[in-house]
Design an enzyme around this catalytic site. Structure first.
Site, short mmCIF file in Angstrom:
data_model
loop_
_atom_site.label_atom_id
_atom_site.label_comp_id
_atom_site.label_asym_id
_atom_site.label_seq_id
_atom_site.Cartn_x
_atom_site.Cartn_y
_atom_site.Cartn_z
N ARG A 231 0.42 -1.61 7.55
CA ARG A 231 0.93 -0.38 6.95
C ARG A 231 1.89 0.38 7.87
O ARG A 231 2.49 1.37 7.43
CB ARG A 231 -0.23 0.54 6.53
CG ARG A 231 -1.12 -0.03 5.44
CD ARG A 231 -1.94 1.04 4.73
NE ARG A 231 -1.10 1.96 3.96
CZ ARG A 231 -1.55 3.05 3.34
NH1 ARG A 231 -2.84 3.35 3.40
NH2 ARG A 231 -0.73 3.82 2.66
N ASP B 220 0.81 -1.22 0.00
CA ASP B 220 0.00 0.00 0.00
C ASP B 220 0.85 1.28 0.00
O ASP B 220 0.29 2.38 0.07
CB ASP B 220 -0.91 0.02 1.24
CG ASP B 220 -2.24 -0.71 1.01
OD1 ASP B 220 -2.65 -0.87 -0.16
OD2 ASP B 220 -2.87 -1.10 2.01
N ARG C 89 -9.99 5.79 10.64
CA ARG C 89 -8.53 5.69 10.69
C ARG C 89 -7.94 6.69 11.69
O ARG C 89 -7.49 6.29 12.75
CB ARG C 89 -7.94 5.89 9.29
CG ARG C 89 -8.44 4.88 8.24
CD ARG C 89 -7.89 3.50 8.47
NE ARG C 89 -8.34 2.52 7.49
CZ ARG C 89 -7.71 2.22 6.35
NH1 ARG C 89 -6.60 2.86 6.03
NH2 ARG C 89 -8.19 1.30 5.53
N HIS D 265 -11.45 7.31 4.45
CA HIS D 265 -10.53 8.44 4.58
C HIS D 265 -11.26 9.69 4.08
O HIS D 265 -12.01 9.62 3.09
CB HIS D 265 -9.30 8.27 3.67
CG HIS D 265 -8.18 7.46 4.25
ND1 HIS D 265 -7.39 6.63 3.48
CD2 HIS D 265 -7.67 7.40 5.52
CE1 HIS D 265 -6.46 6.07 4.25
NE2 HIS D 265 -6.61 6.51 5.48
N CYS E 290 -4.92 9.77 -3.35
CA CYS E 290 -4.25 8.80 -2.47
C CYS E 290 -2.81 8.57 -2.88
O CYS E 290 -1.96 8.29 -2.05
CB CYS E 290 -4.98 7.45 -2.50
SG CYS E 290 -6.66 7.51 -1.90
N1 ARG Z 1 -5.39 0.23 0.86
C1 ARG Z 1 -5.11 1.49 1.46
C2 ARG Z 1 -5.72 1.55 2.85
O1 ARG Z 1 -6.75 1.00 3.06
C3 ARG Z 1 -5.66 2.60 0.60
C4 ARG Z 1 -5.29 3.97 1.07
C5 ARG Z 1 -5.87 5.06 0.21
N2 ARG Z 1 -5.34 6.32 0.53
C6 ARG Z 1 -6.04 7.43 0.73
N3 ARG Z 1 -5.39 8.55 0.89
N4 ARG Z 1 -7.34 7.44 0.81
O2 ARG Z 1 -5.17 2.13 3.76
#
Ligand code: ARG
Length: 303
Positions: A118, A93, A163, A192, A290
């Protein structure tokens, strides 16, 4: 529902339509923009931490790289300065650079990722930023950088719910000495803030945003309506293409080519929509924004 005609831009939009796109774009001012990107060389969907990710669906890394190259070339053609961080094998990612930190006034507030998969990305981005002259402030609170923190005018809009934590919103306000506006996200697909809200013009006094109202809690919606009565409202179908996950320099808006109604609303406001296709990276739940971390310097510094 998109309602470009209902708002203040009515007079401007009719004259823009009458005189053509060149005149319309001339009304907008591109702001010098520098970004950081990370090649999807090791991109894959190996785990599922958002509803877009399905590890049983195959990914095509070569195609992801090709589409990402197109995005990078689109930026450079538009005069946006692109820096690259080396991707790290085992961090599929890491291509989603927006999550790597928040950079304002040459200060980098580090990311501290929600999910263990991550977490190592935070250090990789912090090291790059330190090596490139940014003052790095280590976060103590869980946050995912510009995925949830968007600078508009003098404030930072900050998402929470999936998040980034409320504690990170307080830390953010301290680090950057700016007003932070907490917005609670309500739908897991829009986990997000940058999946549900787009900053089109960030200049103080010229703020222009677009968003998907249903992605927000009732309080957050009320706050957005109060602060941005002229916002563009994007519809469910185009939000579901991650149509709001865009990068704008205040004139050129780099966005998914498929989001045609949003593009039209942008043109009517004098923006220049530039379409790209990131279908492969959509499988990880990410789009244009992203893949892009804004590097904002303090006023007396270049890049
Ligand atoms: N697979 C990543 C996650 O779930 C995607 C992140 C996408 N980034 C963003 N800035 N929205 O964390």
């Amino acid at each position: 529902m998109t309602s470009p005609h209902a708002i203040d831009a009515h007079a401007a939009s009719s004259s823009a339509l009458a005189t053509g796109i060149a005149t319309a774009t001339a009304e907008r001012t591109p702001v010098p923009t520098t970004v950081l990107m990370c090649s999807p060389r090791y991109f894959d969907v190996l785990y599922a931490i958002n509803p877009w990710m399905d590890p049983t669906v195959p990914t095509d890394t070569a195609l992801a790289v090709e589409q990402w190259n197109e995005l990078r070339n689109t930026y450079t053609d538009l005069g946006i300065v692109v820096h690259e961080i080396d991707p790290v094998e085992g961090l599929p990612d890491m291509v989603y650079a927006a999550n790597g930190a928040t950079v304002v006034d040459s200060i980098a507030y580090t990311a501290s990722f929600r999910f263990p998969e991550r977490q190592p990305e935070g250090d990789a981005y912090a090291a790059w930023l330190r090596d490139h002259g940014f003052r790095v402030v280590e976060a103590t609170a869980v946050n995912e950088g510009e995925g949830d923190f968007l600078v508009v005018g003098d404030v930072i809009l900050a998402g929470t719910g999936f998040r980034s934590t409320l504690a990170s919103h307080r830390e953010l306000a301290e680090v950057f000495n700016r007003e932070v506006v907490t917005l609670v996200l309500a739908r897991p697909e829009y986990y997000h803030l940058d999946t549900a809200l787009a900053v089109l013009d960030a200049r103080p006094g010229h703020e222009q945003i677009a968003y998907l109202p249903s992605a927000f809690s009732p309080d957050a919606r009320a706050e957005l309506e109060r602060r941005y009565p002229n916002a563009i409202i994007v519809d469910e179908d185009e939000a579901a293409m991650l149509g709001l996950n865009i990068v704008s320099n205040g004139r050129d808006v780099i966005m998914p080519a498929r989001a045609e109604r949003f593009a039209e609303a942008l043109r009517e406001r004098g923006f220049n929509p530039v379409g790209v296709n990131l279908s492969e990276l959509l499988k990880g739940g990410g789009g244009v924004k992203c893949c892009t971390l804004a590097l904002r310097f303090s006023e007396n510094e270049g890049d």
